[in-house]
Design a protein around this motif. Structure first.
Motif, PDB file in Angstrom:
ATOM      1  N   ILE A 301     -13.160 -40.698 -23.086  1.00  0.00           N
ATOM      2  CA  ILE A 301     -14.321 -40.692 -22.196  1.00  0.00           C
ATOM      3  C   ILE A 301     -15.594 -40.797 -23.046  1.00  0.00           C
ATOM      4  CG2 ILE A 301     -14.246 -38.164 -22.116  1.00  0.00           C
ATOM      5  CD1 ILE A 301     -15.448 -38.321 -19.295  1.00  0.00           C
ATOM      6  N   PRO A 302     -16.463 -41.794 -22.791  1.00  0.00           N
ATOM      7  CA  PRO A 302     -17.534 -42.133 -23.752  1.00  0.00           C
ATOM      8  C   PRO A 302     -18.783 -41.266 -23.639  1.00  0.00           C
ATOM      9  CG  PRO A 302     -17.551 -43.704 -21.953  1.00  0.00           C
ATOM     10  CD  PRO A 302     -16.371 -42.783 -21.695  1.00  0.00           C
ATOM     11  N   LEU A 303     -18.618 -39.981 -23.750  1.00  0.00           N
ATOM     12  CA  LEU A 303     -19.747 -39.056 -23.643  1.00  0.00           C
ATOM     13  C   LEU A 303     -20.659 -39.111 -24.860  1.00  0.00           C
ATOM     14  CD1 LEU A 303     -17.563 -36.217 -22.205  1.00  0.00           C
ATOM     15  CD2 LEU A 303     -19.589 -37.092 -21.033  1.00  0.00           C
ATOM     16  N   GLU A 304     -20.065 -39.026 -26.047  1.00  0.00           N
ATOM     17  CA  GLU A 304     -20.875 -39.080 -27.259  1.00  0.00           C
ATOM     18  C   GLU A 304     -21.607 -40.416 -27.362  1.00  0.00           C
ATOM     19  OE1 GLU A 304     -17.379 -36.367 -27.965  1.00  0.00           O
ATOM     20  OE2 GLU A 304     -17.618 -38.437 -27.282  1.00  0.00           O
ATOM     21  N   ALA A 305     -20.924 -41.489 -26.976  1.00  0.00           N
ATOM     22  CA  ALA A 305     -21.550 -42.811 -27.059  1.00  0.00           C
ATOM     23  C   ALA A 305     -22.739 -42.908 -26.117  1.00  0.00           C
ATOM     24  CB  ALA A 305     -20.519 -43.895 -26.741  1.00  0.00           C
ATOM     25  N   ALA A 306     -22.607 -42.368 -24.905  1.00  0.00           N
ATOM     26  CA  ALA A 306     -23.718 -42.409 -23.950  1.00  0.00           C
ATOM     27  C   ALA A 306     -24.916 -41.644 -24.502  1.00  0.00           C
ATOM     28  CB  ALA A 306     -23.277 -41.823 -22.609  1.00  0.00           C
ATOM     29  N   ALA A 307     -24.675 -40.436 -25.014  1.00  0.00           N
ATOM     30  CA  ALA A 307     -25.771 -39.614 -25.520  1.00  0.00           C
ATOM     31  C   ALA A 307     -26.424 -40.234 -26.752  1.00  0.00           C
ATOM     32  CB  ALA A 307     -25.260 -38.210 -25.843  1.00  0.00           C
ATOM     33  N   LEU A 308     -25.607 -40.751 -27.667  1.00  0.00           N
ATOM     34  CA  LEU A 308     -26.168 -41.310 -28.894  1.00  0.00           C
ATOM     35  C   LEU A 308     -26.871 -42.640 -28.632  1.00  0.00           C
ATOM     36  CD1 LEU A 308     -26.563 -40.830 -31.872  1.00  0.00           C
ATOM     37  CD2 LEU A 308     -24.341 -41.902 -32.304  1.00  0.00           C
ATOM     38  N   ALA A 309     -26.376 -43.436 -27.683  1.00  0.00           N
ATOM     39  CA  ALA A 309     -27.064 -44.680 -27.336  1.00  0.00           C
ATOM     40  C   ALA A 309     -28.479 -44.394 -26.866  1.00  0.00           C
ATOM     41  CB  ALA A 309     -26.275 -45.432 -26.258  1.00  0.00           C
ATOM     42  N   GLU A 310     -28.654 -43.295 -26.140  1.00  0.00           N
ATOM     43  CA  GLU A 310     -29.989 -42.899 -25.687  1.00  0.00           C
ATOM     44  C   GLU A 310     -30.873 -42.541 -26.885  1.00  0.00           C
ATOM     45  OE1 GLU A 310     -32.216 -41.867 -21.943  1.00  0.00           O
ATOM     46  OE2 GLU A 310     -30.624 -43.229 -22.528  1.00  0.00           O
ATOM     47  N   VAL A 311     -30.317 -41.803 -27.829  1.00  0.00           N
ATOM     48  CA  VAL A 311     -31.072 -41.415 -29.025  1.00  0.00           C
ATOM     49  C   VAL A 311     -31.474 -42.641 -29.842  1.00  0.00           C
ATOM     50  CG1 VAL A 311     -30.918 -40.192 -31.236  1.00  0.00           C
ATOM     51  CG2 VAL A 311     -30.023 -39.126 -29.154  1.00  0.00           C
ATOM     52  N   LEU A 312     -30.577 -43.621 -29.913  1.00  0.00           N
ATOM     53  CA  LEU A 312     -30.808 -44.800 -30.733  1.00  0.00           C
ATOM     54  C   LEU A 312     -31.654 -45.858 -30.038  1.00  0.00           C
ATOM     55  CD1 LEU A 312     -27.232 -45.237 -32.281  1.00  0.00           C
ATOM     56  CD2 LEU A 312     -29.246 -44.209 -33.338  1.00  0.00           C
ATOM     57  N   GLY A 313     -32.121 -45.564 -28.826  1.00  0.00           N
ATOM     58  CA  GLY A 313     -32.957 -46.517 -28.118  1.00  0.00           C
ATOM     59  C   GLY A 313     -32.186 -47.670 -27.532  1.00  0.00           C
ATOM     60  N   LEU A 314     -30.985 -47.395 -27.012  1.00  0.00           N
ATOM     61  CA  LEU A 314     -30.141 -48.408 -26.388  1.00  0.00           C
ATOM     62  C   LEU A 314     -29.902 -48.021 -24.928  1.00  0.00           C
ATOM     63  CD1 LEU A 314     -27.511 -48.658 -29.278  1.00  0.00           C
ATOM     64  CD2 LEU A 314     -29.434 -50.223 -28.887  1.00  0.00           C
ATOM     65  N   PRO A 315     -30.934 -48.049 -24.084  1.00  0.00           N
ATOM     66  CA  PRO A 315     -30.791 -47.524 -22.711  1.00  0.00           C
ATOM     67  C   PRO A 315     -29.763 -48.266 -21.880  1.00  0.00           C
ATOM     68  CG  PRO A 315     -32.861 -48.730 -22.968  1.00  0.00           C
ATOM     69  CD  PRO A 315     -32.285 -48.569 -24.338  1.00  0.00           C
ATOM     70  N   GLU A 316     -29.622 -49.569 -22.114  1.00  0.00           N
ATOM     71  CA  GLU A 316     -28.650 -50.327 -21.327  1.00  0.00           C
ATOM     72  C   GLU A 316     -27.230 -49.867 -21.630  1.00  0.00           C
ATOM     73  OE1 GLU A 316     -27.917 -54.684 -22.069  1.00  0.00           O
ATOM     74  OE2 GLU A 316     -28.907 -54.836 -20.115  1.00  0.00           O
ATOM     75  N   LEU A 317     -26.898 -49.746 -22.931  1.00  0.00           N
ATOM     76  CA  LEU A 317     -25.570 -49.275 -23.308  1.00  0.00           C
ATOM     77  C   LEU A 317     -25.371 -47.820 -22.896  1.00  0.00           C
ATOM     78  CD1 LEU A 317     -25.107 -50.944 -26.805  1.00  0.00           C
ATOM     79  CD2 LEU A 317     -23.741 -51.366 -24.756  1.00  0.00           C
ATOM     80  N   ALA A 318     -26.420 -47.000 -22.974  1.00  0.00           N
ATOM     81  CA  ALA A 318     -26.309 -45.612 -22.523  1.00  0.00           C
ATOM     82  C   ALA A 318     -25.948 -45.566 -21.044  1.00  0.00           C
ATOM     83  CB  ALA A 318     -27.626 -44.873 -22.773  1.00  0.00           C
ATOM     84  N   GLY A 319     -26.594 -46.413 -20.231  1.00  0.00           N
ATOM     85  CA  GLY A 319     -26.307 -46.457 -18.800  1.00  0.00           C
ATOM     86  C   GLY A 319     -24.898 -46.923 -18.516  1.00  0.00           C
ATOM     87  N   TYR A 320     -24.438 -47.943 -19.268  1.00  0.00           N
ATOM     88  CA  TYR A 320     -23.071 -48.420 -19.077  1.00  0.00           C
ATOM     89  C   TYR A 320     -22.061 -47.308 -19.406  1.00  0.00           C
ATOM     90  CZ  TYR A 320     -24.992 -53.216 -19.065  1.00  0.00           C
ATOM     91  OH  TYR A 320     -25.684 -54.360 -18.798  1.00  0.00           O
ATOM     92  N   CYS A 321     -22.243 -46.668 -20.564  1.00  0.00           N
ATOM     93  CA  CYS A 321     -21.297 -45.609 -20.960  1.00  0.00           C
ATOM     94  C   CYS A 321     -21.309 -44.467 -19.951  1.00  0.00           C
ATOM     95  CB  CYS A 321     -21.635 -45.097 -22.357  1.00  0.00           C
ATOM     96  SG  CYS A 321     -21.263 -46.265 -23.695  1.00  0.00           S
ATOM     97  N   ARG A 322     -22.501 -44.112 -19.463  1.00  0.00           N
ATOM     98  CA  ARG A 322     -22.579 -43.026 -18.479  1.00  0.00           C
ATOM     99  C   ARG A 322     -21.870 -43.422 -17.181  1.00  0.00           C
ATOM    100  NH1 ARG A 322     -21.977 -39.676 -15.608  1.00  0.00           N
ATOM    101  NH2 ARG A 322     -23.229 -37.849 -15.045  1.00  0.00           N
ATOM    102  N   TRP A 323     -21.944 -44.707 -16.810  1.00  0.00           N
ATOM    103  CA  TRP A 323     -21.237 -45.190 -15.621  1.00  0.00           C
ATOM    104  C   TRP A 323     -19.731 -45.052 -15.808  1.00  0.00           C
ATOM    105  CZ3 TRP A 323     -17.787 -49.179 -14.507  1.00  0.00           C
ATOM    106  CH2 TRP A 323     -17.641 -49.506 -13.152  1.00  0.00           C
ATOM    107  N   TYR A 324     -19.246 -45.390 -17.002  1.00  0.00           N
ATOM    108  CA  TYR A 324     -17.815 -45.235 -17.269  1.00  0.00           C
ATOM    109  C   TYR A 324     -17.398 -43.766 -17.254  1.00  0.00           C
ATOM    110  CZ  TYR A 324     -16.912 -50.157 -18.416  1.00  0.00           C
ATOM    111  OH  TYR A 324     -16.741 -51.515 -18.349  1.00  0.00           O
ATOM    112  N   VAL A 325     -18.274 -42.882 -17.700  1.00  0.00           N
ATOM    113  CA  VAL A 325     -17.967 -41.448 -17.634  1.00  0.00           C
ATOM    114  C   VAL A 325     -17.646 -41.049 -16.191  1.00  0.00           C
ATOM    115  CG1 VAL A 325     -19.002 -39.138 -17.809  1.00  0.00           C
ATOM    116  CG2 VAL A 325     -19.226 -40.754 -19.709  1.00  0.00           C
ATOM    117  N   ASP A 326     -18.455 -41.499 -15.251  1.00  0.00           N
ATOM    118  CA  ASP A 326     -18.189 -41.185 -13.841  1.00  0.00           C
ATOM    119  C   ASP A 326     -16.867 -41.767 -13.382  1.00  0.00           C
ATOM    120  OD1 ASP A 326     -20.470 -39.710 -13.554  1.00  0.00           O
ATOM    121  OD2 ASP A 326     -21.624 -41.272 -12.530  1.00  0.00           O
ATOM    122  N   ARG A 327     -16.542 -42.972 -13.844  1.00  0.00           N
ATOM    123  CA  ARG A 327     -15.274 -43.586 -13.444  1.00  0.00           C
ATOM    124  C   ARG A 327     -14.094 -42.764 -13.981  1.00  0.00           C
ATOM    125  NH1 ARG A 327     -19.054 -45.490 -11.897  1.00  0.00           N
ATOM    126  NH2 ARG A 327     -18.538 -43.955 -10.320  1.00  0.00           N
TER     127      ARG A 327
END
Length: 672
Positions: A301-327
């Motif tokens: 489950i891509p929790l770390e990726a979602a959080a770190l994408a936000e830190v790294l300034g990758l909002p699109e990838l953060a949103g995608y990973c967060r969407w997969y978390v819900d799935r």
């Protein structure tokens, strides 16, 4: 498209998981099964370790269903499971497995880090630290320097041990060792390196696919396997967690090389995630038997990726990973076992893979531990707006792999099969590892939440062409290996550039091709058999709502080909064909080229229509047959098969005319 966000905290609070976990408590530690079952098996480095860091973070979060003091009690017991020599005890002996020891050590380090929150007494803190220190300093595969070589999975496992020791041991040497382990891991994951003498392949292929070099992987050998999505998805549990924790607590500052690794790694994640809410298992040939195992399906489950994408300034990838978390959470909640345990079944898609029968359902405790840790350590992940990815293809050019994911369907094309999946190859052969899917025009197929088709190990279970020549030899278009003469190109049509392996430099950013309205992905694959003067080819088009398949054979005219057979394995329990009148009939009655074929799983149907067969007219003869595949071990529907479904081959058998030079089958796959 932004979608409503699920609450990670609500998921934890509403799940029956904790009640099930407590049913496995025997007074000192957790068994793998409820105490009432009478099965005394337990697993210190698996179930108990994952349960511990779930409990630590659950207490830190103040979840009301957690019994105060349970985490401290379990931590004290786990400390006793590390021997004086650093080896870890099991329920029937001991093990030197580094992943087992690292998971146990990570749980101990977590309990120490939050000893005050869980009420761990001072004397027991000393015992836990002593156990962690024994493991870190004496375990033959974790101790320095062995554990800091930067080779396969050390950024996931050993790095966490070194990190906790750097924070908690009070010994400055561990800060130096941690830095060295991190430096080497960042470098060696993308560079070949001499480890104990031989030159070892990097853990990441140049196209950001996973190269599992644990058991070999010398640079003068074929890769251990072509890509293992299960491992790619779980590596962030280690190095991305460490990065997030270190930045939050000021352990060290941002690093350009670490940022570079994480940015690209996160961009490579979507090709390994399924919209059904689990690991992408559509390329079993690139994975392992565990790709269909419940705990493995959800552990990434891509929790770390979602959080770190936000830190790294990758909002699109953060949103995608967060969407997969819900799935992922929805997948677990859909399981028929959820109401009783909060956990998925051992094999949620109905497989009968015996090697997984030894494991308990509670092995999925790691899923809850990951969610609790994410909430407690970087709770802002819960506030990221989920964004459903549009239709896209992800092209892994080194592996010859195109992964396609749309809101309607998910599938892949594999240009070749790694040689590890062939049992006769020295060092690597293992019939449990995967399929021979290279060159098959259709790989495992999902539509929304339903698995419609899955490839198994034998070639008979794969979509392919059989060529029978005049000398009694049979050639198959699948089972293609890296040693064959093949080419793969991908284009985002109608206006995109043609991409092949020469379009990329090693470790360029992953190639993700997102589709706009009216665009589609066009794949061309060819395998040339120069000695016998014929070529197999695949020319597919992947639209957002449908797939257009085009695969065939070009050869010599004359009496060279006795028969060309197009083989389409179809799950047959609900399969039907449509005749010219528009009526549907059971697939077993098919005797001619149909108007359409359809089958369904759950509430999704795949309809194959627009069938067009070239090379079967004129002086050629066409015979159509439906051949039921036996449910033998390894075959679809059988034990140890990657396909759980009873399957029949639809066979279009062409006896060529002497002037024929090309044979092709075109068809369209629609989803309803």
């Amino acid at each position: 498209m932004t979608t409503p966000r699920g609450s990670l905290r609500n998921f934890l609070e509403e799940s029956p998981f904790h009640e099930f976990l407590e049913s496995c408590w025997n007074g000192s530690y957790y068994l793998n099964f409820p105490v009432s079952s009478g099965n005394p098996a337990y697993d210190p480095g698996g179930v108990c370790a994952h349960a511990l860091y779930y409990l630590v973070y659950a207490e830190k979060l103040g979840l009301k269903q957690v019994r105060p003091g349970r985490a401290a009690q379990l931590a004290a017991w786990l400390a006793t499971q590390v021997r004086e020599d650093g080896y870890c005890l099991t329920d029937n002996g001991f093990t030197d497995h580094p992943a087992y020891a690292s998971t146990l050590g990570d749980a101990l380090g977590t309990s120490l880090c939050y000893a005050s929150e869980i009420g761990l007494p001072e004397e027991e803190r000393k015992q836990v630290l002593a156990a962690l220190t024994r493991l870190a300093e004496r375990h033959p595969r974790i101790r320095f320097p062995e554990g800091a070589q930067g080779k396969t999975q050390q950024l996931r496992f050993e790095l966490r041990i070194y990190y906790w020791m750097a924070l908690l041991s009070g010994d400055p040497v561990w800060k130096e060792r941690f830095k060295l382990a991190l430096d080497r891991g960042i470098y060696r994951y993308t560079h070949a390196a001499a480890v104990d003498g031989p030159l070892l392949q990097p853990s990441l292929n140049p196209d950001w696919t996973w190269n599992y070099v644990c058991g070999g992987g010398l640079t003068d050998r074929h890769a251990t396997n072509t890509h293992t999505p299960a491992y790619y998805c779980t590596e962030p549990n280690g190095f991305m967690f460490v990065y997030l924790h270190a930045l939050k607590h000021g352990v060290f500052e941002r690093r350009d090389d670490f940022d570079w690794l994480c940015r690209n790694y996160i961009a490579g994640l979507p090709r390994n995630l399924s919209r059904a809410g689990n690991l992408s298992s559509d390329l079993d040939g690139y994975g392992i038997h565990r790709a269909w195992y419940g705990p493995v399906l959800v552990e990434g489950i891509p929790l770390e990726a979602a959080a770190l994408a936000e830190v790294l300034g990758l909002p699109e990838l953060a949103g995608y990973c967060r969407w997969y978390v819900d799935r992922y959470m929805e997948f677990v909640k859909r399981r028929p076992t959820y109401a009783g345990s909060g956990l998925p079944e051992a094999q949620p898609y109905g497989h009968k893979i015996n090697i997984e029968a030894q494991f308990s359902q509670l092995a999925s405790a790691r899923f809850y531990g990951s969610i609790a840790r994410a909430l407690a350590e970087f709770g802002e992940v819960d506030a990221i707006a989920p964004v459903e990815p549009p239709a896209y293809g992800s092209f892994a050019w080194e592996a010859g792999w195109l992964r396609i994911s749309t809101p309607e369907y998910e599938t892949s094309f594999a240009g070749h099969t790694c040689l590890r999946n062939i049992p006769v190859v020295p060092c690597y052969g293992d019939p449990n590892l995967g399929t021979l899917i290279g060159g098959a025009p259709l790989a495992t197929l999902f539509s929304k939440n339903e698995l419609l088709y899955a490839a198994s190990f034998p070639a008979a279970s794969l979509w392919h062409i059989e060529l029978d020549d005049h000398n009694g030899r049979r050639f198959l278009s699948c089972s293609t290996s890296p040693e064959d003469d093949t080419s793969v190109t991908v284009r985002r049509s109608p206006d995109g550039a043609m991409l092949d392996s020469t379009a990329f430099d090693p470790y360029d950013a992953p190639c993700n091709l997102f589709l706009k309205d009216g665009e589609f992905l066009e794949l061309n694959w060819q395998r040339r058999d120069r000695a016998n003067r014929f070529d197999f080819y695949v020319h597919n088009r992947y639209h957002a709502d449908r797939i257009e398949l085009d695969f065939g054979l070009k050869g010599m005219a004359g009496h060279y080909c006795d028969r060309v057979t197009f083989v389409l394995p179809i799950p047959d329990e609900t399969a039907e064909f449509q005749d010219a009148s528009g009526e549907f009939h059971p697939l077993a009655e098919l005797s001619g080229l149909p108007e359409a074929i359809r089958w369904r799983r759950g509430n999704r149907t795949c309809l194959i229509d627009a069938l067009e067969l070239t090379g079967a007219s004129g002086g050629a003869r066409l015979a159509v047959a439906v051949r039921k595949l036996p449910a033998d071990p390894g075959m679809p529907g059988g034990v140890n098969s990657f396909s759980p479904y009873s399957t029949s081959q639809v066979r279009f058998e062409v006896t060529p005319a002497t002037d024929s030079r090309i044979w092709r089958l075109r068809c369209r796959l629609n989803f309803q």
